[in-house]
Design a protein around this motif. Structure first.
Motif, PDB file in Angstrom:
ATOM      1  N   VAL A  36       4.074  -7.424  13.873  1.00  0.00           N
ATOM      2  CA  VAL A  36       4.044  -8.153  12.593  1.00  0.00           C
ATOM      3  C   VAL A  36       4.101  -7.170  11.431  1.00  0.00           C
ATOM      4  O   VAL A  36       4.877  -7.350  10.485  1.00  0.00           O
ATOM      5  N   LEU A  37       3.314  -6.118  11.505  1.00  0.00           N
ATOM      6  CA  LEU A  37       3.317  -5.128  10.411  1.00  0.00           C
ATOM      7  C   LEU A  37       4.689  -4.487  10.281  1.00  0.00           C
ATOM      8  O   LEU A  37       5.203  -4.302   9.173  1.00  0.00           O
ATOM      9  N   ASP A  38       5.301  -4.150  11.399  1.00  0.00           N
ATOM     10  CA  ASP A  38       6.645  -3.553  11.386  1.00  0.00           C
ATOM     11  C   ASP A  38       7.640  -4.486  10.704  1.00  0.00           C
ATOM     12  O   ASP A  38       8.428  -4.075   9.864  1.00  0.00           O
ATOM     13  N   ARG A  39       7.575  -5.769  11.096  1.00  0.00           N
ATOM     14  CA  ARG A  39       8.523  -6.737  10.550  1.00  0.00           C
ATOM     15  C   ARG A  39       8.359  -6.889   9.030  1.00  0.00           C
ATOM     16  O   ARG A  39       9.314  -7.110   8.302  1.00  0.00           O
ATOM     17  N   LEU A  40       7.104  -6.700   8.574  1.00  0.00           N
ATOM     18  CA  LEU A  40       6.839  -6.806   7.137  1.00  0.00           C
ATOM     19  C   LEU A  40       7.116  -5.483   6.414  1.00  0.00           C
ATOM     20  O   LEU A  40       6.980  -5.388   5.202  1.00  0.00           O
ATOM     21  N   GLY A  41       7.475  -4.475   7.189  1.00  0.00           N
ATOM     22  CA  GLY A  41       7.784  -3.178   6.593  1.00  0.00           C
ATOM     23  C   GLY A  41       6.552  -2.432   6.120  1.00  0.00           C
ATOM     24  O   GLY A  41       6.614  -1.633   5.180  1.00  0.00           O
ATOM     25  N   ARG A  84     -12.439   7.603   7.150  1.00  0.00           N
ATOM     26  CA  ARG A  84     -12.847   7.915   5.773  1.00  0.00           C
ATOM     27  C   ARG A  84     -11.670   8.092   4.817  1.00  0.00           C
ATOM     28  O   ARG A  84     -11.785   7.782   3.646  1.00  0.00           O
ATOM     29  N   ASP A  85     -10.553   8.598   5.293  1.00  0.00           N
ATOM     30  CA  ASP A  85      -9.433   8.851   4.385  1.00  0.00           C
ATOM     31  C   ASP A  85      -8.469   7.678   4.267  1.00  0.00           C
ATOM     32  O   ASP A  85      -7.428   7.800   3.624  1.00  0.00           O
ATOM     33  N   CYS A  86      -8.794   6.577   4.866  1.00  0.00           N
ATOM     34  CA  CYS A  86      -7.830   5.473   4.901  1.00  0.00           C
ATOM     35  C   CYS A  86      -7.977   4.573   3.681  1.00  0.00           C
ATOM     36  O   CYS A  86      -9.074   4.276   3.234  1.00  0.00           O
ATOM     37  N   GLU A  87      -6.848   4.130   3.202  1.00  0.00           N
ATOM     38  CA  GLU A  87      -6.837   3.296   2.005  1.00  0.00           C
ATOM     39  C   GLU A  87      -7.143   1.841   2.352  1.00  0.00           C
ATOM     40  O   GLU A  87      -7.833   1.155   1.636  1.00  0.00           O
ATOM     41  N   ALA A  88      -6.584   1.372   3.467  1.00  0.00           N
ATOM     42  CA  ALA A  88      -6.881   0.023   3.949  1.00  0.00           C
ATOM     43  C   ALA A  88      -6.955   0.074   5.462  1.00  0.00           C
ATOM     44  O   ALA A  88      -6.240   0.848   6.099  1.00  0.00           O
ATOM     45  N   PRO A 139       0.835  -1.203   0.000  1.00  0.00           N
ATOM     46  CA  PRO A 139       0.000   0.000   0.000  1.00  0.00           C
ATOM     47  C   PRO A 139       0.865   1.246   0.000  1.00  0.00           C
ATOM     48  O   PRO A 139       1.937   1.265   0.598  1.00  0.00           O
ATOM     49  N   GLU A 140       0.368   2.275  -0.696  1.00  0.00           N
ATOM     50  CA  GLU A 140       1.115   3.527  -0.755  1.00  0.00           C
ATOM     51  C   GLU A 140       0.984   4.270   0.577  1.00  0.00           C
ATOM     52  O   GLU A 140       1.962   4.716   1.152  1.00  0.00           O
ATOM     53  N   LYS A 141      -0.279   4.365   1.004  1.00  0.00           N
ATOM     54  CA  LYS A 141      -0.523   5.060   2.277  1.00  0.00           C
ATOM     55  C   LYS A 141      -0.403   4.055   3.414  1.00  0.00           C
ATOM     56  O   LYS A 141      -0.584   2.862   3.204  1.00  0.00           O
ATOM     57  N   PRO A 142      -0.115   4.532   4.612  1.00  0.00           N
ATOM     58  CA  PRO A 142      -0.041   3.596   5.736  1.00  0.00           C
ATOM     59  C   PRO A 142      -1.386   2.911   5.952  1.00  0.00           C
ATOM     60  O   PRO A 142      -2.432   3.512   5.723  1.00  0.00           O
ATOM     61  N   VAL A 143      -1.327   1.676   6.375  1.00  0.00           N
ATOM     62  CA  VAL A 143      -2.559   0.959   6.687  1.00  0.00           C
ATOM     63  C   VAL A 143      -3.070   1.464   8.040  1.00  0.00           C
ATOM     64  O   VAL A 143      -2.294   1.687   8.970  1.00  0.00           O
ATOM     65  N   ALA A 144      -4.388   1.670   8.101  1.00  0.00           N
ATOM     66  CA  ALA A 144      -4.971   2.199   9.333  1.00  0.00           C
ATOM     67  C   ALA A 144      -5.324   1.048  10.259  1.00  0.00           C
ATOM     68  O   ALA A 144      -5.984   0.095   9.856  1.00  0.00           O
ATOM     69  N   PRO A 152       3.940   0.360   6.632  1.00  0.00           N
ATOM     70  CA  PRO A 152       3.657   1.543   7.442  1.00  0.00           C
ATOM     71  C   PRO A 152       2.223   1.513   7.960  1.00  0.00           C
ATOM     72  O   PRO A 152       1.324   1.045   7.264  1.00  0.00           O
ATOM     73  N   HIS A 153       2.021   1.982   9.165  1.00  0.00           N
ATOM     74  CA  HIS A 153       0.680   1.947   9.733  1.00  0.00           C
ATOM     75  C   HIS A 153       0.406   3.195  10.539  1.00  0.00           C
ATOM     76  O   HIS A 153       1.319   3.960  10.865  1.00  0.00           O
TER      77      HIS A 153
END
Lengths: 244, 468
Positions: free
Chosen positions: A28-33, A70-74, A2-7, A35-36
């Motif tokens: 887990v998200l950090d390890r996968l690189g 509302r502004d979140c991509e995922a 994803p371009e934008k950080p995952v929410a 951004p959140h």
């Protein structure tokens, strides 16, 4: 990617009672690189009120949920139940409100944690490793399994953990008896269901039970602790975070 | 059957406290559930069949008035009589009139849930008739003076020993644990009734409008006795139980035995197109069809029309973890389990069954099991939202929800509220971080389960964004 950080949608139970589950997911998200971010206006999706029959209250809280994301991509959440609600009930409930269109969009961009990792990020193997072997029972939450279609994904993630063995247990597809308000309106029936689930889990001889929903976890651990058993239920996000 | 659906909670406690009953119910519900699963494992195209069956039922409900008229016209043309009953009372009255007009003394019955619903047996008995149930399960229930506890297996709650004792007391059979012997006793008792009966009353699984056929799906052969031996056959159906065509029926007839009893095919599928026609050697001289509304057209015009898709297979009962534990009698009326929790409040009035919509953990097992994919959890939740149900929850509940809403709409109040809750519940914190003996709504939970106290620091307090 994803371009934008995952929410992150923490869910009210994880935020208030089980922050370690959220931290496991973050790890887990950090390890996968990946951004959140944690949208600060979030609280609850409104499901408790909806299931109890308080639709106006659920609608108000649901609208705020949509506005918060509302502004979140995922969006990713450590709960199949909340995700299933956001997907299948919330858009319908918000029909006729200004947030209806956004709710429909959100429904398509909201993922349960294991689903997000396996199906969206395509990372079935996190390279996780346990220091000592562990026999594990996987309890799928009913909403995750039957309304969210989330059953295969946690199994895949866990099967790829070195040192972890998944064990079967009797009537694994049966509900643990939580069911929100049901558990306090009809505590005897709820408890009978819980006791049967606990007996099946104990009989399986596992070291730990994993689940994807803090609700089931709270219910089963509440019963296990009260009955004096040492077996505990943990969220798989927490275990995966530790095993990386 | 007199409804006592108001008493679900006390009745469920009684069932839970009785170990024998609990075991019988659990085994009785699990058996067909597991057998159905076996049948599915060897059947290809389960989802296709379910979709076809659902579409057939949806189409039927959409064209209901038209289909019922066609059914009536076709049956009339073959010499049957068709009667319409607006409610239970009218149905009972019409059926009794038909019996009295034929000077009926003895009535034999096949399995029929709608006549359980109207309380027909008691009505006919009060009019001086002897009424004998001929389905083995219903026969046992009648001997015991009980009511069915399952749509398909009315006697599910009774053990073999209890039945043996009953047969010995009521039929004079020596005590035996051989089911075959008990069955033989029932059969010879019933055979004599079949031969003497003046009227046979049956239910209808489904009617097919295009030709005017009444379809009975049975296993025991009693259905054929009831519908052919007595001079008059009265069939009773709920007005929703019609499909348009034989093609529509096909998928349903394939599904029904699989999901109901775990059979690939039922022993009998009887198709009745009218009384004995000229030149035919057998069959009843007269056929009367009674089409019963009793609240169904009101459901059809409500948000709950989907519940009328039901084909009364009982699969949702077997799949339901609540039914598995409390059994059918706790639900207090003819229709137990998830479908009962939806249609009992609708047919009886919400105030007569206020707790049934809450008798579900919303686990969705019923929705998965339903051959016509009725969204039962959705309807249960919808019923909970009906104003009388919410009033039943009480003012404290409404007030609690208003507070919850306020907190959830104000993230800063929420944050502050978490800290305040943690602080205020401190006197009840156990050493392991759990709450003990907390008063208020938590007490029902705490009877059997611990509850964690709010975490010292919430996730949002711990969260620092991604690692750099």
């Amino acid at each position: 990617m994803p371009e934008k950080p995952v929410a992150i949608f923490a869910t009210c139970l994880v935020d208030s009672l089980y922050p370690d589950i959220g931290m496991g997911m973050v790890r887990v998200l950090d390890r996968l690189g990946i951004p959140h971010t944690l949208p600060p206006a979030q609280t609850c999706c409104g499901q408790p009120a909806f299931n109890a029959g308080f639709r106006d209250d659920a609608r108000a809280v649901g609208r705020a949920f949509v506005r918060a994301f509302r502004d979140c991509e995922a969006i990713v959440a450590p709960s199949g139940s909340c995700v299933a609600y956001v997907r299948s009930h919330l858009p319908h409930l918000l029909d006729g409100t200004p947030e209806h269109g956004e709710a429909l969009g959100l429904a398509e961009r909201t993922w349960e944690f294991s689903e997000y990792v396996v199906d969206v990020l395509h990372k079935p193997d996190l390279g996780a490793r346990l220091e000592s072997p562990l026999r594990v029972a996987l309890h799928n939450g009913c909403h995750a399994m039957r309304f969210g279609g989330i059953e295969r994904q946690p199994r895949i993630l866990l099967e790829n953990v070195r040192g972890l063995t998944l064990a079967d247990f009797e009537r694994s597809e049966e509900c643990c008896g939580l069911g929100g308000l049901f558990s306090v309106k009809m505590p005897q029936i709820s408890t009978a269901m819980m006791e049967d689930k606990i007996a099946a889990l104990l009989a399986s001889g596992v070291d730990v039970v994993l689940t994807g929903d803090a609700g089931c976890l709270m219910h089963l651990n509440g019963g296990l602790a009260r009955a004096g058993h040492s077996l505990r239920v943990r969220h798989y996000a927490e275990l995966l975070g530790e095993a990386l | 059957m007199k409804p006592v659906a108001k008493d679900f909670i006390p009745a469920s406690r009684i069932a839970l406290a009785d170990d024998h009953l609990r075991k019988a119910i659990f085994a009785g519900a699990m058996r067909p559930y597991l057998q159905a699963a076996e049948r599915w494992a060897e059947t290809s195209g389960r989802e296709r069949l379910r979709t076809q069956a659902r579409e057939a039922r949806v189409r039927a409900l959409r064209k209901l008035p038209e289909l019922l008229e066609r059914l009536e016209k076709n049956l009339l043309s073959r010499g049957a009589k068709v009667l319409w009953a607006a409610d239970a009372e009218e149905a009972n009255r019409l059926i009794a009139q038909e019996c009295v007009a034929r000077d009926a003394r003895l009535v034999v019955k096949g399995k029929s849930m709608v006549t359980e619903e109207t309380g027909l047996n008691q009505h006919l008995e009060r009019a001086g008739m002897e009424v004998v149930e001929s389905d083995l399960g219903e026969f046992i229930i009648q001997l015991a003076g009980e009511t069915p506890s399952h749509i398909i297996a009315p006697v599910l709650h009774k053990s073999k020993d209890a039945i043996a004792k009953l047969f010995s007391e009521r039929l004079g059979l020596p005590l035996t644990d051989d089911p075959a012997e008990m069955m033989r006793a029932a059969r010879s008792y019933l055979r004599e009734k079949f031969l003497r009966a003046d009227v046979g009353i049956s239910g209808v699984n489904l009617a097919v409008a295009e030709t005017g056929g009444l379809v009975l799906v049975t296993n025991e052969g009693n259905g054929r006795m009831v519908t052919t031996l007595p001079r008059t056959h009265i069939a009773v159906m709920g007005l929703e139980r019609v499909v348009e065509s034989w093609k529509d029926l096909a998928s349903i007839v394939q599904l029904l035995p699989r999901v109901a009893t775990g059979q690939s095919v039922s022993t009998y599928v009887s198709i009745i197109h009218g009384p004995r026609q000229q030149g035919e050697p057998d069959g009843p001289e007269e056929l009367v069809l009674v089409i019963v509304d009793n609240g169904r057209s009101a459901i059809l015009n409500s948000d709950y029309a989907e519940s009328l898709l039901c084909i009364r297979c009982g699969a949702c009962l077997n799949a339901c973890p609540v039914y598995r534990r409390v059994g059918g009698h706790a639900y207090g009326w003819v229709y137990p389990g998830p479908i009962g929790s939806v249609i009992s409040p609708l047919l009886l009035g919400l105030a007569e069954a206020p707790d049934l919509p809450m008798a579900s953990s919303l686990c969705g097992a019923c929705r998965d099991a339903c051959p016509v994919k009725i969204d039962l959890p959705e309807m249960l939740v919808r019923l909970r939202a009906e104003p009388p149900m919410r009033r039943k929850g009480g003012r404290m509940m409404s007030l609690g929800m208003k507070m919850w809403r306020y907190v959830m709409l104000h993230p800063s109040v929420y944050r502050w509220g978490l800290a305040a809750t943690r602080f205020l519940t401190r006197p009840w914190h156990g050493e392991d971080g759990s709450l003990r003996g907390l008063p208020g709504p938590a007490s029902a939970w705490l009877e059997s389960r611990d509850l964690p106290a709010p975490a010292p620091r919430s996730f949002r307090a711990l969260y620092r964004g991604p690692e750099r």
